[in-house]
Design a protein around this motif. Structure first.
Motif, PDB file in Angstrom:
ATOM      1  N   LEU A 217      -6.214  -2.219   1.171  1.00 61.39           N
ATOM      2  CA  LEU A 217      -6.110  -1.044   1.701  1.00 61.39           C
ATOM      3  C   LEU A 217      -5.235  -0.720   2.751  1.00 61.39           C
ATOM      4  O   LEU A 217      -4.801   0.172   3.169  1.00 61.39           O
ATOM      5  CB  LEU A 217      -7.669  -0.937   2.561  1.00 61.39           C
ATOM      6  CG  LEU A 217      -8.926  -0.822   1.606  1.00 61.39           C
ATOM      7  CD1 LEU A 217     -10.176  -1.038   2.478  1.00 61.39           C
ATOM      8  CD2 LEU A 217      -8.919   0.062   0.637  1.00 61.39           C
ATOM      9  N   GLY A 218      -4.887  -1.775   3.463  1.00 64.03           N
ATOM     10  CA  GLY A 218      -3.601  -1.668   4.553  1.00 64.03           C
ATOM     11  C   GLY A 218      -4.231  -1.318   5.727  1.00 64.03           C
ATOM     12  O   GLY A 218      -5.542  -1.296   5.977  1.00 64.03           O
ATOM     13  N   GLU A 219      -3.293  -1.206   6.928  1.00 67.41           N
ATOM     14  CA  GLU A 219      -3.615  -1.185   8.181  1.00 67.41           C
ATOM     15  C   GLU A 219      -3.959   0.403   8.591  1.00 67.41           C
ATOM     16  O   GLU A 219      -3.474   1.236   7.700  1.00 67.41           O
ATOM     17  CB  GLU A 219      -2.503  -1.455   9.013  1.00 67.41           C
ATOM     18  CG  GLU A 219      -2.881  -2.085  10.115  1.00 67.41           C
ATOM     19  CD  GLU A 219      -1.697  -2.707  11.105  1.00 67.41           C
ATOM     20  OE1 GLU A 219      -1.858  -3.214  11.871  1.00 67.41           O
ATOM     21  OE2 GLU A 219      -0.382  -2.364  10.693  1.00 67.41           O
TER      22      GLU A 219
ATOM     23  N   VAL B 294       0.691  -1.212  -0.075  1.00 71.21           N
ATOM     24  CA  VAL B 294      -0.146   0.060   0.028  1.00 71.21           C
ATOM     25  C   VAL B 294       0.781   1.350  -0.003  1.00 71.21           C
ATOM     26  O   VAL B 294       0.420   2.448  -0.845  1.00 71.21           O
ATOM     27  CB  VAL B 294      -0.933  -0.036   1.194  1.00 71.21           C
ATOM     28  CG1 VAL B 294      -1.770   1.366   1.379  1.00 71.21           C
ATOM     29  CG2 VAL B 294      -1.971  -1.273   0.889  1.00 71.21           C
ATOM     30  N   SER B 295       2.064   1.338   0.742  1.00 69.30           N
ATOM     31  CA  SER B 295       2.763   2.363   0.673  1.00 69.30           C
ATOM     32  C   SER B 295       3.611   2.558  -0.667  1.00 69.30           C
ATOM     33  O   SER B 295       3.618   3.842  -1.019  1.00 69.30           O
ATOM     34  CB  SER B 295       4.048   1.938   1.580  1.00 69.30           C
ATOM     35  OG  SER B 295       4.996   3.192   1.686  1.00 69.30           O
TER      36      SER B 295
ATOM     37  N   LEU C 282      -6.177 -16.435   5.548  1.00 67.68           N
ATOM     38  CA  LEU C 282      -7.551 -16.603   4.702  1.00 67.68           C
ATOM     39  C   LEU C 282      -7.454 -14.771   4.584  1.00 67.68           C
ATOM     40  O   LEU C 282      -7.557 -14.125   5.694  1.00 67.68           O
ATOM     41  CB  LEU C 282      -8.471 -17.153   5.365  1.00 67.68           C
ATOM     42  CG  LEU C 282      -8.289 -18.402   5.607  1.00 67.68           C
ATOM     43  CD1 LEU C 282      -9.532 -18.963   6.434  1.00 67.68           C
ATOM     44  CD2 LEU C 282      -8.563 -19.243   4.362  1.00 67.68           C
ATOM     45  N   PRO C 283      -7.417 -14.498   3.546  1.00 69.64           N
ATOM     46  CA  PRO C 283      -7.834 -13.048   3.219  1.00 69.64           C
ATOM     47  C   PRO C 283      -9.041 -12.401   3.865  1.00 69.64           C
ATOM     48  O   PRO C 283      -9.155 -11.367   4.564  1.00 69.64           O
ATOM     49  CB  PRO C 283      -7.909 -12.628   1.815  1.00 69.64           C
ATOM     50  CG  PRO C 283      -6.925 -14.036   1.133  1.00 69.64           C
ATOM     51  CD  PRO C 283      -7.117 -15.052   2.135  1.00 69.64           C
ATOM     52  N   ALA C 284     -10.044 -13.313   3.763  1.00 66.50           N
ATOM     53  CA  ALA C 284     -11.212 -12.796   4.632  1.00 66.50           C
ATOM     54  C   ALA C 284     -11.112 -12.525   6.044  1.00 66.50           C
ATOM     55  O   ALA C 284     -12.027 -11.894   6.524  1.00 66.50           O
ATOM     56  CB  ALA C 284     -12.375 -14.022   4.207  1.00 66.50           C
ATOM     57  N   ASP C 285     -10.350 -13.211   6.659  1.00 66.57           N
ATOM     58  CA  ASP C 285      -9.750 -12.872   8.116  1.00 66.57           C
ATOM     59  C   ASP C 285      -9.427 -11.717   8.368  1.00 66.57           C
ATOM     60  O   ASP C 285      -9.382 -11.157   9.454  1.00 66.57           O
ATOM     61  CB  ASP C 285      -9.144 -14.056   8.641  1.00 66.57           C
ATOM     62  CG  ASP C 285      -9.657 -15.554   8.921  1.00 66.57           C
ATOM     63  OD1 ASP C 285     -10.910 -15.461   8.513  1.00 66.57           O
ATOM     64  OD2 ASP C 285      -8.983 -16.544   9.045  1.00 66.57           O
ATOM     65  N   TYR C 286      -8.821 -10.835   7.171  1.00 66.99           N
ATOM     66  CA  TYR C 286      -8.341  -9.641   7.570  1.00 66.99           C
ATOM     67  C   TYR C 286      -9.283  -8.639   6.944  1.00 66.99           C
ATOM     68  O   TYR C 286      -8.622  -7.366   6.676  1.00 66.99           O
ATOM     69  CB  TYR C 286      -6.829  -9.568   6.850  1.00 66.99           C
ATOM     70  CG  TYR C 286      -5.894 -10.632   7.667  1.00 66.99           C
ATOM     71  CD1 TYR C 286      -5.081  -9.900   8.518  1.00 66.99           C
ATOM     72  CD2 TYR C 286      -5.899 -11.779   7.213  1.00 66.99           C
ATOM     73  CE1 TYR C 286      -4.140 -10.860   9.295  1.00 66.99           C
ATOM     74  CE2 TYR C 286      -4.901 -12.571   7.973  1.00 66.99           C
ATOM     75  CZ  TYR C 286      -4.037 -12.154   8.692  1.00 66.99           C
ATOM     76  OH  TYR C 286      -3.322 -12.988   9.407  1.00 66.99           O
ATOM     77  N   CYS C 287     -10.502  -8.800   6.629  1.00 65.29           N
ATOM     78  CA  CYS C 287     -11.198  -7.850   6.075  1.00 65.29           C
ATOM     79  C   CYS C 287     -11.883  -6.494   7.183  1.00 65.29           C
ATOM     80  O   CYS C 287     -12.146  -6.933   8.183  1.00 65.29           O
ATOM     81  CB  CYS C 287     -12.570  -8.305   5.369  1.00 65.29           C
ATOM     82  SG  CYS C 287     -11.943  -9.023   4.182  1.00 65.29           S
ATOM     83  N   TYR C 288     -12.116  -5.559   6.625  1.00 67.43           N
ATOM     84  CA  TYR C 288     -12.688  -4.350   7.215  1.00 67.43           C
ATOM     85  C   TYR C 288     -14.129  -4.510   7.349  1.00 67.43           C
ATOM     86  O   TYR C 288     -14.913  -3.997   8.208  1.00 67.43           O
ATOM     87  CB  TYR C 288     -12.581  -3.162   6.575  1.00 67.43           C
ATOM     88  CG  TYR C 288     -11.044  -2.339   6.916  1.00 67.43           C
ATOM     89  CD1 TYR C 288     -10.829  -1.645   8.167  1.00 67.43           C
ATOM     90  CD2 TYR C 288      -9.995  -2.586   5.838  1.00 67.43           C
ATOM     91  CE1 TYR C 288      -9.301  -1.226   8.141  1.00 67.43           C
ATOM     92  CE2 TYR C 288      -8.713  -2.098   6.184  1.00 67.43           C
ATOM     93  CZ  TYR C 288      -8.486  -1.314   7.360  1.00 67.43           C
ATOM     94  OH  TYR C 288      -7.285  -0.758   7.651  1.00 67.43           O
TER      95      TYR C 288
ATOM     96  N   THR D 278      -4.174   2.602  -2.146  1.00 69.21           N
ATOM     97  CA  THR D 278      -5.010   1.784  -1.803  1.00 69.21           C
ATOM     98  C   THR D 278      -6.244   1.613  -3.103  1.00 69.21           C
ATOM     99  O   THR D 278      -7.417   0.923  -2.606  1.00 69.21           O
ATOM    100  CB  THR D 278      -5.914   2.550  -0.702  1.00 69.21           C
ATOM    101  OG1 THR D 278      -6.258   3.800  -1.227  1.00 69.21           O
ATOM    102  CG2 THR D 278      -5.165   2.532   0.492  1.00 69.21           C
ATOM    103  N   ALA D 279      -5.813   1.729  -4.238  1.00 66.02           N
ATOM    104  CA  ALA D 279      -6.803   1.461  -5.246  1.00 66.02           C
ATOM    105  C   ALA D 279      -6.749  -0.237  -5.893  1.00 66.02           C
ATOM    106  O   ALA D 279      -7.266  -0.227  -6.858  1.00 66.02           O
ATOM    107  CB  ALA D 279      -6.546   2.600  -6.422  1.00 66.02           C
ATOM    108  N   SER D 280      -5.851  -0.625  -5.309  1.00 65.08           N
ATOM    109  CA  SER D 280      -5.519  -1.977  -6.123  1.00 65.08           C
ATOM    110  C   SER D 280      -6.711  -3.263  -5.659  1.00 65.08           C
ATOM    111  O   SER D 280      -6.915  -3.158  -4.555  1.00 65.08           O
ATOM    112  CB  SER D 280      -4.304  -2.702  -5.538  1.00 65.08           C
ATOM    113  OG  SER D 280      -3.263  -1.830  -6.300  1.00 65.08           O
TER     114      SER D 280
END
Length: 90
Positions: free
Chosen positions: A78-80, A15-16, A45-51, A20-22
């Motif tokens: 989006l990143g942290e 993201v840096s 799992l990417p789903a576990d890191y969702c906002y 955040t557009a990817s």
């Protein structure tokens, strides 16, 4: 370094550099992380890191958030510490 710390580091670095557009598929996210830290693709799992999504058994407030899952099943990277204000689905 834990798996979660590795995922956070790789995504925040991405993201840096790219903003955040990817939008990526799960496979693209696995490839991005495992290119830096070789590990079994089932280690996270990417789903576990969702906002915007959470699963039973995950402490949503304490778990890291890095992605927004889109309606087509992909993920916005989006990143942290992203200022997310949309709905959260359980």
């Amino acid at each position: 370094m834990t798996i979660e710390e590795k995922v956070i580091e790789v995504i925040n670095d991405y993201v840096s550099s790219n903003g955040t557009a990817s939008k990526m598929t799960s496979d693209q996210l696995y490839s991005l992380v495992t290119a830096t830290y070789p590990m079994n693709r089932n280690s996270f799992l990417p789903a576990d890191y969702c906002y915007n999504r959470t699963n039973e058994g995950i402490d949503f407030e304490r778990h890291s958030h890095l992605f927004e899952r889109t309606d087509d099943g992909n993920y916005l990277v989006l990143g942290e510490d992203y200022s997310y204000s949309g709905p959260v689905y359980y």
